[in-house]
Scaffold this motif. Structure first.
Motif, short mmCIF file in Angstrom:
data_model
loop_
_atom_site.label_atom_id
_atom_site.label_comp_id
_atom_site.label_asym_id
_atom_site.label_seq_id
_atom_site.Cartn_x
_atom_site.Cartn_y
_atom_site.Cartn_z
N ASP A 156 54.83 65.42 26.61
CA ASP A 156 55.48 66.65 27.02
C ASP A 156 55.48 67.71 25.94
OD1 ASP A 156 58.01 65.29 29.26
OD2 ASP A 156 55.92 65.85 29.57
N GLU A 157 55.47 67.33 24.68
CA GLU A 157 55.55 68.31 23.60
C GLU A 157 54.16 68.78 23.17
OE1 GLU A 157 57.78 66.52 20.52
OE2 GLU A 157 59.66 66.45 21.66
N ARG A 158 53.12 68.23 23.74
CA ARG A 158 51.79 68.61 23.31
C ARG A 158 51.36 69.95 23.90
NH1 ARG A 158 48.66 62.94 24.10
NH2 ARG A 158 50.09 62.80 25.88
N PRO A 159 50.55 70.71 23.16
CA PRO A 159 50.15 72.05 23.63
C PRO A 159 49.31 71.98 24.90
CG PRO A 159 49.77 71.81 21.27
CD PRO A 159 50.08 70.44 21.79
N ASN A 160 49.40 73.04 25.67
CA ASN A 160 48.53 73.21 26.83
C ASN A 160 47.22 73.87 26.40
OD1 ASN A 160 50.80 72.48 28.60
ND2 ASN A 160 51.60 74.50 28.05
N ILE A 161 46.18 73.64 27.18
CA ILE A 161 44.87 74.22 26.89
C ILE A 161 44.38 74.91 28.15
CG2 ILE A 161 42.46 73.75 26.31
CD1 ILE A 161 44.61 71.14 25.08
N VAL A 162 44.05 76.19 28.04
CA VAL A 162 43.46 76.95 29.14
C VAL A 162 42.15 77.54 28.65
CG1 VAL A 162 43.73 78.90 30.71
CG2 VAL A 162 45.72 77.49 30.13
N VAL A 163 41.07 77.19 29.32
CA VAL A 163 39.74 77.71 28.98
C VAL A 163 39.26 78.57 30.14
CG1 VAL A 163 37.37 77.15 28.32
CG2 VAL A 163 39.24 75.65 27.60
N ILE A 164 39.02 79.85 29.86
CA ILE A 164 38.57 80.80 30.88
C ILE A 164 37.12 81.14 30.59
CG2 ILE A 164 38.96 83.04 31.97
CD1 ILE A 164 41.83 82.94 30.87
N ILE A 173 30.11 72.69 26.54
CA ILE A 173 31.55 72.98 26.50
C ILE A 173 32.36 71.73 26.80
CG2 ILE A 173 33.42 74.25 27.62
CD1 ILE A 173 31.39 76.54 28.12
N LEU A 174 32.00 71.01 27.85
CA LEU A 174 32.83 69.91 28.33
C LEU A 174 32.68 68.63 27.52
CD1 LEU A 174 32.77 70.37 32.19
CD2 LEU A 174 34.78 70.21 30.75
N THR A 175 31.52 68.41 26.92
CA THR A 175 31.32 67.18 26.15
C THR A 175 31.55 67.37 24.66
OG1 THR A 175 28.96 67.55 25.81
CG2 THR A 175 29.63 66.36 27.82
N ILE A 224 31.15 77.95 17.79
CA ILE A 224 30.33 77.59 18.94
C ILE A 224 31.18 76.89 19.98
CG2 ILE A 224 29.58 75.35 18.02
CD1 ILE A 224 26.73 76.09 19.15
N SER A 225 30.76 77.00 21.24
CA SER A 225 31.51 76.45 22.36
C SER A 225 31.77 74.95 22.22
CB SER A 225 30.78 76.73 23.67
OG SER A 225 29.45 76.23 23.62
N LEU A 226 30.97 74.24 21.45
CA LEU A 226 31.20 72.83 21.18
C LEU A 226 32.56 72.59 20.54
CD1 LEU A 226 27.72 72.06 19.55
CD2 LEU A 226 28.42 71.40 21.86
N ASP A 227 33.07 73.60 19.85
CA ASP A 227 34.33 73.46 19.12
C ASP A 227 35.55 73.40 20.05
OD1 ASP A 227 32.75 73.62 16.84
OD2 ASP A 227 33.13 75.76 16.55
N ILE A 228 35.38 73.81 21.30
CA ILE A 228 36.51 73.79 22.23
C ILE A 228 36.99 72.36 22.45
CG2 ILE A 228 37.21 74.24 24.62
CD1 ILE A 228 35.27 76.63 24.57
N ALA A 229 36.07 71.45 22.69
CA ALA A 229 36.44 70.05 22.93
C ALA A 229 37.12 69.45 21.71
CB ALA A 229 35.21 69.23 23.30
N ALA A 230 36.55 69.68 20.53
CA ALA A 230 37.13 69.11 19.31
C ALA A 230 38.52 69.67 19.05
CB ALA A 230 36.20 69.40 18.13
N THR A 231 38.72 70.96 19.29
CA THR A 231 40.01 71.59 19.07
C THR A 231 41.05 71.07 20.06
OG1 THR A 231 38.88 73.58 18.27
CG2 THR A 231 41.20 73.79 18.85
N ALA A 232 40.65 70.90 21.32
CA ALA A 232 41.58 70.41 22.34
C ALA A 232 42.06 69.00 22.00
CB ALA A 232 40.91 70.42 23.71
N LEU A 233 41.16 68.13 21.58
CA LEU A 233 41.55 66.77 21.22
C LEU A 233 42.46 66.78 19.99
CD1 LEU A 233 38.18 64.83 21.76
CD2 LEU A 233 40.14 64.98 23.30
N GLN A 285 30.96 61.01 18.07
CA GLN A 285 29.63 61.49 18.44
C GLN A 285 29.59 62.99 18.69
OE1 GLN A 285 28.92 58.84 21.88
NE2 GLN A 285 27.32 57.88 20.64
N ALA A 286 30.71 63.67 18.52
CA ALA A 286 30.77 65.09 18.86
C ALA A 286 30.07 65.95 17.82
CB ALA A 286 32.23 65.52 18.99
N ASP A 287 29.59 67.09 18.27
CA ASP A 287 28.98 68.08 17.37
C ASP A 287 29.93 69.22 17.07
OD1 ASP A 287 26.17 67.07 17.12
OD2 ASP A 287 26.23 67.26 19.29
N GLY A 288 31.05 69.30 17.80
CA GLY A 288 32.01 70.36 17.57
C GLY A 288 32.98 70.03 16.46
N VAL A 289 33.67 71.06 15.98
CA VAL A 289 34.66 70.94 14.91
C VAL A 289 35.93 71.66 15.36
CG1 VAL A 289 35.21 71.55 12.52
CG2 VAL A 289 32.88 70.87 13.12
#
Length: 476
Positions: A29-37, A87-89, A370-379, A389-393
């Motif tokens: 419940d205390e974790r941030p929400n993520i909205v990607v438009i 973006i998604l992976t 780069i858009s790869l960073d969205i997944a890494a930031t969300a996690l 195995q991710a390429d994002g940061v």
């Protein structure tokens, strides 16, 4: 004919994802929400935040004022489907050989879309207790195993292919589109010719006639086929706001994937009337589509504000690739090229990250993101382990450090022998197979006007070798 077989196929093969336990939900419940438009085919130079003064985009601009505007924001492909895979992976889609962009009936092939061997960051959030939703365009597979609700989303409203008409109707059968001004590509006409009948314009202004976007591509809620009469940009906005209203008490991840400003060109009549100062009718329709998208961004951020979630919600806005100028009039200025190319105009896109209290506000960030960073930031925000195995940061690993260099090397590969690599401020591009590799220095030449390959042979060879080392890691 209504494709009832599609609904039956999904109903037979669909299974429900497990629900998180009460303890998991309490911890979440205390974790941030993520909205990607995600905007579709929106060029680098089309918003006010990027210097455009012709088309008002106040809500996107406000998002930039409240966050980080990335002037070197990139995606992993200049076509829709592979870009969305990245973006998604959080992985270069070339790692699993997905460089193509399925269109039309090719979306129905069993191997079209995100391979089932790959896991989305949304699925990981969902398994950790997040409520997850996708509203809008998918374009990552139209068969049941590749449906969004099999890839980590609790809910889905939208369509599965690359595009969709914005209102019901049919230009082929002469059924009028209501309350919109429509412009359709028709290659049977003379180049440059336009024919207008009431609120339908046919013109030969791009390389192909308008595809039958809606064929085998119904609007869906979950796995059920639905009829939709709303203007699609507004419908996507309303569905996104509804998701926030329903889940504001839970941590949530919402992907809002507009098909605007992707063709077909259809803008509401009242928006076109408000933009009558734009004399070129094609440009006016594009502008109408964009201001409707911008209103949607404002409605989504307002819904977040109304639930007092703004300081606990990361909002990322980006386009999936650069704009196709001839097709849409979309500007990628001051960059070269556009959709389909690996010049900057195809892969450098408008991008904003906004998280008041957690990210800087009103900052222009020149370092590559780069858009790869969205997944890494969300996690990272969710407190989940990084994907090995991710390429994002995660952006939070370096954004507050003014001396951090950010991403040093970015790689691209597309069909037809197209390849590119950015290393620091240097970039190589092979426009297509059989053509020489070009070399540019982006800091002094962001428009890629001056090829330095003949003058900087050592640097050229260094970057070619680095690209080949990246490519050796990729699938065929």
């Amino acid at each position: 004919m209504k494709p009832c077989w599609l609904a039956l196929l999904f109903a037979v093969s669909f299974c429900v994802c497990p629900v998180a336990s009460a303890n998991e939900r309490q911890r979440a419940d205390e974790r941030p929400n993520i909205v990607v438009i995600v905007a579709d085919d929106l060029g680098y130079g089309e918003t006010g935040m990027m210097g455009n003064r012709q088309i008002p985009t106040p809500h996107i601009d406000t998002l930039a004022d409240e966050g980080v505007r990335c002037t070197a924001g990139y995606v992993t492909s200049s076509y829709c489907s592979p870009s969305r895979e990245g973006i998604l992976t959080g992985r270069y889609q070339s790692r699993f050989g997905y460089d193509i962009n399925p269109t039309g009936k090719r979306n129905l092939l069993p191997d079209a879309g995100l391979p089932t061997s790959e896991t989305t960051f949304v699925k990981k959030l969902n398994e950790a207790g997040y409520r997850t939703g996708l509203v809008g365009k998918w374009h990552l597979g139209a068969t049941p195993p590749r449906h969004p609700m099999q890839r980590g989303f609790d809910s889905f409203y939208g369509f599965l292919h690359e595009g969709h008409f914005y209102v019901p109707g049919s230009h082929a059968d002469g059924v009028p589109y209501q309350n919109v001004l429509t412009m359709i590509r028709d290659s049977s006409l003379e180049v440059g010719q336009r024919i207008r009948t009431d609120n339908l314009i046919r013109g030969n202004y791009a390389r192909m006639s308008e595809p039958s976007y809606d064929q085998d591509n119904p609007m869906m809620r979950g796995t059920e086929i639905i009829e939709e009469s709303r203007y699609l940009t507004e419908a996507i906005t309303e569905e996104a706001v509804s998701f926030i209203d329903r889940h504001h008490d839970d941590p949530f991840c919402l992907m809002v994937c507009y098909n605007a400003v992707h063709s077909p060109m259809q803008a509401k009549l009242d928006d076109c009337q408000a933009l009558r100062r734009i004399t070129d009718i094609q440009r006016r329709i594009f502008a109408g589509m964009l201001i409707s998208l911008d209103r949607g961004v404002g409605a989504i951020t307002s819904a977040i504000d109304q639930h007092r979630l703004r300081r606990n919600t990361l909002v990322v806005f980006l386009s999936d690739n650069g704009g196709p100028t001839a097709e849409l009039t979309s500007s990628n200025a001051p960059l070269r090229g556009g959709k389909g190319s690996l010049y900057e105009g195809g892969i450098r896109i408008p991008m904003v990250w906004s998280f008041p209290g957690r990210l800087p506000e009103g900052v222009s960030e020149p370092r590559p993101v780069i858009s790869l960073d969205i997944a890494a930031t969300a996690l990272d925000l969710a407190g989940l382990p990084a994907d090995a195995q991710a390429d994002g940061v995660s952006l939070f690993q370096w954004i507050d450090n003014p001396i951090a260099t950010g991403r040093q090397h970015l790689y691209w590969r597309m069909p037809g022998g197209k390849q590119a690599l950015r290393s620091g401020d240097w970039k190589i591009v092979r426009p297509k197979r059989g053509q020489p590799v070009e070399l540019y220095h982006l800091k002094i030449d962001p428009s890629e006007e001056h090829d330095l390959a003949g003058m900087q042979r050592d640097k050229l060879r260094e970057l070619i070798n680095r690209w080949q080392a990246f490519d050796a890691q990729m699938a065929p």
